[in-house]
Design a protein around this motif. Structure first.
Motif, PDB file in Angstrom:
ATOM      1  N   ASP A   4       0.804  -1.216   0.000  1.00 26.72           N
ATOM      2  CA  ASP A   4       0.000   0.000   0.000  1.00 26.72           C
ATOM      3  C   ASP A   4       0.838   1.269   0.000  1.00 26.72           C
ATOM      4  N   ALA A   5       2.002   1.253   0.683  1.00 24.77           N
ATOM      5  CA  ALA A   5       2.766   2.487   0.836  1.00 24.77           C
ATOM      6  C   ALA A   5       4.247   2.208   1.028  1.00 24.77           C
ATOM      7  N   ILE A   6       5.038   3.201   0.666  1.00 25.35           N
ATOM      8  CA  ILE A   6       6.466   3.213   0.940  1.00 25.35           C
ATOM      9  C   ILE A   6       6.712   4.407   1.840  1.00 25.35           C
ATOM     10  N   SER A   7       7.388   4.170   2.957  1.00 21.93           N
ATOM     11  CA  SER A   7       7.639   5.221   3.927  1.00 21.93           C
ATOM     12  C   SER A   7       9.100   5.673   3.851  1.00 21.93           C
ATOM     13  N   ILE A   8       9.278   6.985   3.822  1.00 19.80           N
ATOM     14  CA  ILE A   8      10.615   7.578   3.746  1.00 19.80           C
ATOM     15  C   ILE A   8      10.785   8.498   4.955  1.00 19.80           C
ATOM     16  N   LEU A  48       6.015  10.410   3.948  1.00 22.66           N
ATOM     17  CA  LEU A  48       7.187  11.075   4.498  1.00 22.66           C
ATOM     18  C   LEU A  48       6.955  11.283   5.988  1.00 22.66           C
ATOM     19  N   ASP A  49       7.909  10.858   6.795  1.00 25.06           N
ATOM     20  CA  ASP A  49       7.853  11.071   8.237  1.00 25.06           C
ATOM     21  C   ASP A  49       9.132  11.756   8.681  1.00 25.06           C
ATOM     22  N   THR A  50       8.993  12.702   9.606  1.00 23.88           N
ATOM     23  CA  THR A  50      10.179  13.356  10.148  1.00 23.88           C
ATOM     24  C   THR A  50      10.916  12.383  11.063  1.00 23.88           C
ATOM     25  N   GLU A  51      12.176  12.697  11.304  1.00 23.70           N
ATOM     26  CA  GLU A  51      12.957  11.876  12.220  1.00 23.70           C
ATOM     27  C   GLU A  51      12.326  11.885  13.609  1.00 23.70           C
ATOM     28  N   ALA A  52      11.691  12.994  14.007  1.00 22.99           N
ATOM     29  CA  ALA A  52      11.035  13.071  15.320  1.00 22.99           C
ATOM     30  C   ALA A  52       9.904  12.050  15.435  1.00 22.99           C
ATOM     31  N   VAL A  53       9.157  11.846  14.368  1.00 24.51           N
ATOM     32  CA  VAL A  53       8.085  10.846  14.380  1.00 24.51           C
ATOM     33  C   VAL A  53       8.676   9.458  14.623  1.00 24.51           C
ATOM     34  N   VAL A  54       9.737   9.142  13.893  1.00 23.22           N
ATOM     35  CA  VAL A  54      10.359   7.821  14.024  1.00 23.22           C
ATOM     36  C   VAL A  54      10.928   7.634  15.425  1.00 23.22           C
ATOM     37  N   LEU A  55      11.551   8.676  15.968  1.00 21.89           N
ATOM     38  CA  LEU A  55      12.081   8.587  17.331  1.00 21.89           C
ATOM     39  C   LEU A  55      10.967   8.416  18.361  1.00 21.89           C
ATOM     40  N   GLY A  56       9.787   8.938  18.073  1.00 19.80           N
ATOM     41  CA  GLY A  56       8.637   8.736  18.952  1.00 19.80           C
ATOM     42  C   GLY A  56       8.163   7.289  18.952  1.00 19.80           C
TER      43      GLY A  56
END
Length: 135
Positions: A4-8, A48-56
């Motif tokens: 469904d999606a590719i996340s970067i 697209l996700d910010t690095e802050a989202v991933v760190l969360g």
């Protein structure tokens, strides 16, 4: 089940949005100030996700180093469109627009029968531009 999606993951959301918009993807949700943004491309979404989202999600996550993190490939339909898209993204087209992509490999006629070029997005991910050459 279907893909469904590719996340970067991006360190610079506004620059990433500018880059993927220049490739013709349609912004579906989010924006330059959002921590999560979505583009639509037919039945597949680019997230697209910010690095802050991933760190969360994963407090131990660290930005990958060395080598290619991932690569996307865009079918430009014609050899001329490969060249034009490359020029537009790298600021080498008519009008001398500001570059939104790095040059990895100039357009060339690949031995496997495609016009091919490779650029990099603002986070260093490579994006291939290609079209089948007419025989």
């Amino acid at each position: 089940m279907k893909l469904d999606a590719i996340s970067i993951i991006t360190a610079d959301m506004p620059a990433a949005i500018t880059f993927y918009s220049a490739l013709g993807l349609e912004l579906a949700d989010g924006g330059p100030d959002a921590p999560h943004t979505e583009f639509s491309s037919g039945s597949l979404r680019i997230l697209l996700d910010t690095e802050a989202v991933v760190l969360g999600i994963d407090p131990e996550w660290t930005r990958p180093t060395g080598g290619n993190k991932m690569s996307l490939a865009f079918d430009c339909s014609t050899a001329e469109a490969v060249d034009a898209t490359f020029a537009k993204l790298t600021g080498r087209g008519d009008g001398g627009s500001d570059p939104v992509a790095g040059v990895v490999h100039e357009p060339w006629d690949a031995f496997w029968g495609q016009r091919y070029a490779v650029v990099s997005d603002p986070d260093g991910n490579t994006v291939d531009l290609f079209a089948t050459l007419n025989s």
